[in-house]
Enzyme design. Structure first.
Site, mmCIF file in Angstrom:
data_model
loop_
_atom_site.group_PDB
_atom_site.id
_atom_site.type_symbol
_atom_site.label_atom_id
_atom_site.label_comp_id
_atom_site.label_asym_id
_atom_site.label_seq_id
_atom_site.Cartn_x
_atom_site.Cartn_y
_atom_site.Cartn_z
ATOM 1 N N CYS A 2 45.936 5.780 52.099
ATOM 2 C CA CYS A 2 47.063 5.371 52.938
ATOM 3 C C CYS A 2 48.054 6.509 53.169
ATOM 4 O O CYS A 2 48.175 7.421 52.354
ATOM 5 C CB CYS A 2 47.825 4.245 52.248
ATOM 6 S SG CYS A 2 46.787 2.939 51.634
ATOM 7 N N ARG A 27 43.895 11.518 56.198
ATOM 8 C CA ARG A 27 43.779 10.930 54.861
ATOM 9 C C ARG A 27 42.810 9.750 54.844
ATOM 10 O O ARG A 27 42.370 9.338 53.783
ATOM 11 C CB ARG A 27 45.163 10.455 54.376
ATOM 12 C CG ARG A 27 46.133 11.596 54.137
ATOM 13 C CD ARG A 27 47.532 11.074 53.941
ATOM 14 N NE ARG A 27 47.669 10.312 52.717
ATOM 15 C CZ ARG A 27 48.144 10.800 51.574
ATOM 16 N NH1 ARG A 27 48.521 12.047 51.507
ATOM 17 N NH2 ARG A 27 48.248 10.046 50.500
ATOM 18 N N TRP A 76 44.467 2.187 53.989
ATOM 19 C CA TRP A 76 43.069 2.317 53.579
ATOM 20 C C TRP A 76 42.869 1.177 52.584
ATOM 21 O O TRP A 76 43.431 1.210 51.486
ATOM 22 C CB TRP A 76 42.851 3.677 52.929
ATOM 23 C CG TRP A 76 41.438 4.036 52.651
ATOM 24 C CD1 TRP A 76 40.522 4.548 53.525
ATOM 25 C CD2 TRP A 76 40.766 3.960 51.380
ATOM 26 N NE1 TRP A 76 39.336 4.779 52.882
ATOM 27 C CE2 TRP A 76 39.453 4.428 51.575
ATOM 28 C CE3 TRP A 76 41.132 3.534 50.106
ATOM 29 C CZ2 TRP A 76 38.520 4.486 50.547
ATOM 30 C CZ3 TRP A 76 40.214 3.591 49.080
ATOM 31 C CH2 TRP A 76 38.915 4.069 49.322
ATOM 32 N N ASN A 102 52.042 2.941 49.291
ATOM 33 C CA ASN A 102 50.773 3.589 48.929
ATOM 34 C C ASN A 102 50.536 3.349 47.456
ATOM 35 O O ASN A 102 51.506 3.338 46.690
ATOM 36 C CB ASN A 102 50.868 5.108 49.104
ATOM 37 C CG ASN A 102 50.693 5.535 50.526
ATOM 38 O OD1 ASN A 102 50.521 4.714 51.403
ATOM 39 N ND2 ASN A 102 50.762 6.831 50.751
ATOM 40 N N GLY A 103 49.291 3.251 47.049
ATOM 41 C CA GLY A 103 48.996 3.106 45.628
ATOM 42 C C GLY A 103 48.472 1.718 45.328
ATOM 43 O O GLY A 103 48.080 0.970 46.230
ATOM 44 N N GLU A 484 27.230 21.090 46.036
ATOM 45 C CA GLU A 484 28.252 21.065 47.082
ATOM 46 C C GLU A 484 27.605 20.902 48.468
ATOM 47 O O GLU A 484 28.082 20.127 49.300
ATOM 48 C CB GLU A 484 29.104 22.348 47.002
ATOM 49 C CG GLU A 484 30.197 22.474 48.042
ATOM 50 C CD GLU A 484 31.219 21.333 48.044
ATOM 51 O OE1 GLU A 484 31.200 20.477 47.148
ATOM 52 O OE2 GLU A 484 32.014 21.281 48.999
ATOM 53 N N LYS A 488 28.318 17.758 50.994
ATOM 54 C CA LYS A 488 28.795 17.958 52.375
ATOM 55 C C LYS A 488 27.899 17.203 53.337
ATOM 56 O O LYS A 488 28.370 16.525 54.241
ATOM 57 C CB LYS A 488 28.782 19.444 52.777
ATOM 58 C CG LYS A 488 29.843 20.343 52.228
ATOM 59 C CD LYS A 488 31.199 20.209 52.858
ATOM 60 C CE LYS A 488 32.111 19.243 52.175
ATOM 61 N NZ LYS A 488 32.553 19.453 50.852
ATOM 62 N N GLU A 491 28.319 13.310 53.064
ATOM 63 C CA GLU A 491 29.599 12.701 53.434
ATOM 64 C C GLU A 491 29.886 12.730 54.930
ATOM 65 O O GLU A 491 30.491 11.800 55.447
ATOM 66 C CB GLU A 491 30.772 13.252 52.620
ATOM 67 C CG GLU A 491 31.085 14.700 52.801
ATOM 68 C CD GLU A 491 32.177 15.192 51.853
ATOM 69 O OE1 GLU A 491 33.021 14.395 51.423
ATOM 70 O OE2 GLU A 491 32.181 16.397 51.567
ATOM 71 N N HIS A 507 10.561 16.280 37.159
ATOM 72 C CA HIS A 507 10.688 15.262 36.108
ATOM 73 C C HIS A 507 10.983 13.893 36.695
ATOM 74 O O HIS A 507 11.407 12.981 35.979
ATOM 75 C CB HIS A 507 11.760 15.673 35.091
ATOM 76 C CG HIS A 507 11.372 16.901 34.320
ATOM 77 N ND1 HIS A 507 10.411 16.889 33.345
ATOM 78 C CD2 HIS A 507 11.780 18.187 34.423
ATOM 79 C CE1 HIS A 507 10.251 18.106 32.863
ATOM 80 N NE2 HIS A 507 11.079 18.925 33.507
ATOM 81 N N LYS A 605 41.033 11.461 52.370
ATOM 82 C CA LYS A 605 41.288 12.858 51.976
ATOM 83 C C LYS A 605 41.836 12.950 50.565
ATOM 84 O O LYS A 605 41.483 13.838 49.806
ATOM 85 C CB LYS A 605 42.270 13.486 52.972
ATOM 86 C CG LYS A 605 42.572 14.957 52.706
ATOM 87 C CD LYS A 605 41.343 15.814 52.905
ATOM 88 C CE LYS A 605 41.579 17.274 52.578
ATOM 89 N NZ LYS A 605 40.291 17.970 52.377
HETATM 90 C C1 F6R Z 1 34.465 16.386 49.385
HETATM 91 C C2 F6R Z 1 35.827 16.121 49.016
HETATM 92 C C3 F6R Z 1 36.093 15.334 47.787
HETATM 93 C C4 F6R Z 1 37.241 15.974 46.997
HETATM 94 C C5 F6R Z 1 37.627 15.075 45.811
HETATM 95 C C6 F6R Z 1 38.720 15.685 44.979
HETATM 96 O O1 F6R Z 1 34.394 17.089 50.581
HETATM 97 O O2 F6R Z 1 36.742 16.514 49.687
HETATM 98 O O3 F6R Z 1 34.952 15.220 47.003
HETATM 99 O O4 F6R Z 1 36.837 17.237 46.566
HETATM 100 O O5 F6R Z 1 38.047 13.831 46.300
HETATM 101 O O6 F6R Z 1 39.883 15.862 45.716
HETATM 102 P P1 F6R Z 1 41.022 16.838 45.230
HETATM 103 O O7 F6R Z 1 40.479 18.215 45.259
HETATM 104 O O8 F6R Z 1 42.145 16.636 46.209
HETATM 105 O O9 F6R Z 1 41.380 16.424 43.838
#
Ligand code: F6R
Length: 610
Positions: A2, A27, A76, A102-103, A484, A488, A491, A507, A605
């Site tokens: 949010c 976000r 959200w 938020n929260g 990683e 990517k 997601e 395995h 985000k």
């Molecule tokens: C992937 C991504 C998430 C963040 C994770 C941690 O592209 O962005 O996996 O890396 O939510 O977020 P932060 O770094 O803000 O703690």
């Protein structure tokens, strides 16, 4: 997650609120709303399910709601489905008290039941309506907003950034936070609040980050702050060094592509932050060489990509500084029996500095008496404020939900920490340390040369867009990068993908490899390349399609359909180069599929709930 905005001042509020919410779209959200109080103090609420555009259309870009004070929200969903009823702002029965939040209010069910026993009725499924009606209850009891909000804070468990308007207090906003970010700014007679800096940048670069359980009162162009006893408290004014343009797309089709292309600059700035004249200087972090040398082992915590950067950090620190490192998912760390030792350093990695699990892990470490070092991008964020030492990555505002440049900056932080530890522990010769530092300075140019080849990545993405499954395999640091690359891909392209330590594939997971399955190999780690190539060939004999990311001078078997070459670097830093084609591949695949690249479905985000 949010987003919150608030404005009170001399201009019409609704367009400013909508603009602020637009800046927070990254976000992630599924509905939006604003509340504006008119000249008589009457509060009008407008909400819409779906994208902000729907809300904008509904209120004619804000023109349909007149008034110079208001609050807004992008939701959200956590409690209740994403629909207009559950969207914020929420209000009491006669809309004289209106709030955005938020929260998560953890004891909302209990509070709701208590309020119901006192005659309150509820129209939504949200914890925020409960929060609003709790404030209403205490306002009716004490007749004073600050008292109502402090009573609210004493009763509520969980996290919140709450902004409230009372129709009795025309042109005023009251706000409080606990474990959820909130930033406040003033500028020439106007006051702003938001859950994140990009929403304010257009208006001011001087902001206040209020602490947990501090109350902000915005009115008449000024912000005043109070503790829960309603005594005034001083909150320092912080200058944001990002500019508004840094948070714009700058001609790129998507923020993600812009941010991928910013990586040479980000790497240069993050290296340059602490590496001066051949010396890595940690005095900026308030971390002395003696303190560093005293740590006997390291625990790294983070979530998602930050965790993946931690895995690279683990390999690099262990190899260069010869000190045991373990890396833990913050969400697991916080609930485990940890058996930590007093001489361990806990490194918390986070772009936002607001990830709930990472905050909890950091607090757990602190509660057990350990020293903590935050590797954080957002200045003034909760993790930055609570850690003993802070390494600020220099990525600037990252808007695209899928992280790229912040991950790259986190890698650099890991290298600098590793070299510094190696130096203070005498684990590397001064010649080798010098060579490593010189090589760090060359990384930006090498990244640029990889970015110059993006068209070939785009082509391959286009030719593989029908794939349903992908594997990313590697060993050591190549495995960490595979994790990683795989994240990517899933997601933003929504393709099922797995990262595997190459030796582990046979395995179990190799049973999933069938005709046409896409297998990416990452090949940069001396001594491990031949082994990963063997594992790739095992998948080839099950008719997999092979693509590899490899140092340009490595000899590869003919069977690889696509080779993404990256310039050679010291193998400890290979992740900074090998990740670039993988980021580009996911980006172009997502574009080919017509996905919403910057705001992938179901993702946020900043993950401020656990
Ligand atoms: C992937 C991504 C998430 C963040 C994770 C941690 O592209 O962005 O996996 O890396 O939510 O977020 P932060 O770094 O803000 O703690």
């Amino acid at each position: 997650m949010c987003g919150i905005v608030g404005y009170t001042g001399r201009k019409q509020a609704a367009p400013i609120l909508l603009e602020g919410l637009t800046k927070l779209e990254y976000r992630g959200y599924d509905s939006a709303g604003v509340a504006v109080s008119d000249v008589l103090g009457k509060i009008v609420i407008a909400k819409a399910q779906g994208k902000l555009e729907v809300l904008k259309e509904k209120i004619d870009g804000g023109k349909a709601i007149q008034g110079k004070c208001g609050i807004g929200h992008t939701r959200w969903a956590t409690h209740g489905v994403p629909n207009e009823t559950n969207a914020h702002p929420h209000c009491n029965d006669d809309s004289t008290i209106v709030a955005v939040h938020n929260g998560i209010i953890e004891n909302y069910a209990e509070l709701k039941a208590k309020l119901q026993r006192r005659g309150y009725q509820f129209y939504s499924e949200t914890d925020t309506e409960v929060a609003t009606k709790l404030v209403d209850y205490y306002y009716k009891k004490y007749g004073e907003p600050l008292k109502a909000i402090s009573e609210f804070a004493l009763r509520v468990r969980g996290s919140y950034a709450l902004a409230v308007m009372f129709s009795d207090y025309k042109g005023e906003i009251f706000a409080i936070r606990k474990d959820s970010p909130m930033v406040i700014g003033t500028s020439g007679g106007d006051c702003f609040l938001a859950s994140d800096v990009p929403a304010l940048l257009k208006y001011t670069k001087h902001v206040y980050y209020i602490e947990n359980l501090q109350i902000a009162h915005l009115f008449d162009g000024q912000a005043q702050f109070f503790n829960l006893d309603r005594e005034p408290v001083g909150v320092p004014l912080t200058e944001v060094t990002w500019d508004a343009e840094a948070a714009e797309k700058d001609g790129y089709e998507h923020y993600m592509l812009k941010e991928i292309h910013e990586q040479p600059r980000v790497v240069r700035d993050t290296v340059g932050y602490l590496l001066h004249d051949g010396n890595i200087d940690f005095s900026e972090l308030m971390l002395t060489d003696e303190a560093l040398a005293g740590f006997k082992s390291i625990v790294v915590v983070g979530c998602g990509s930050a965790y993946h950067a931690g895995v690279v950090m683990q390999y690099v620190i262990e190899d260069l500084a010869r000190i045991p490192v373990r890396v833990e998912l913050a969400s697991e760390f916080r609930y485990r029996t940890l058996n930590l030792r007093g001489d361990e350093l806990v490194i918390a990695i986070s772009q936002s500095g607001e990830t709930a699990d990472t905050i909890a892990a950091l607090r757990e470490a602190k509660a057990q008496g350990l020293k903590t070092l935050a590797v954080v991008n957002v200045v003034g964020s909760t993790i930055a404020r609570e850690a003993d030492y802070v390494f600020y990555t220099k990525a600037g505002p990252e808007i695209s939900v899928a992280t790229t440049k912040a991950y790259s900056a986190q890698l650099i932080a890991g290298y600098l920490i590793a070299i510094k530890l190696a130096e203070v522990r005498g684990a590397v010769s001064s010649e080798y340390a010098k060579a490593l530092k010189a090589e760090l300075l060359l990384l930006p140019e090498k990244i640029e040369s990889i970015l110059a080849e993006q068209a070939s990545v785009q082509q391959f993405a286009f030719h593989t867009m029908d794939k349903k499954d992908a594997f990313f395999i590697g060993r050591g640091i190549d495995y960490a990068v595979s994790m990683e690359g795989s994240l990517k891909l899933k997601e933003i392209s929504y393709i099922h993908s797995e990262a595997y330590a190459a030796g582990e594939l046979k395995h179990g997971a190799i049973s999933l490899v069938e005709n046409g399955t896409l297998v990416f190999g990452v090949l940069t780690q001396e001594g491990l390349i031949a082994k990963t190539v063997s594992n790739l060939l095992e998948t080839k004999s099950r008719n997999a399609r092979l693509a590899v990311v490899a140092f340009e001078d490595i000899e590869l078997p003919q069977v690889c359909e696509k080779v993404f070459s990256v310039p050679r670097t010291d193998s400890h830093f290979a992740a900074s180069l090998s990740v670039i084609p993988l980021q580009l591949y996911s980006y172009y695949l997502s574009v080919s599929k017509g996905n919403n690249v910057d705001k992938p479905r179901n993702l946020a985000k900043s993950v401020t709930v656990e």
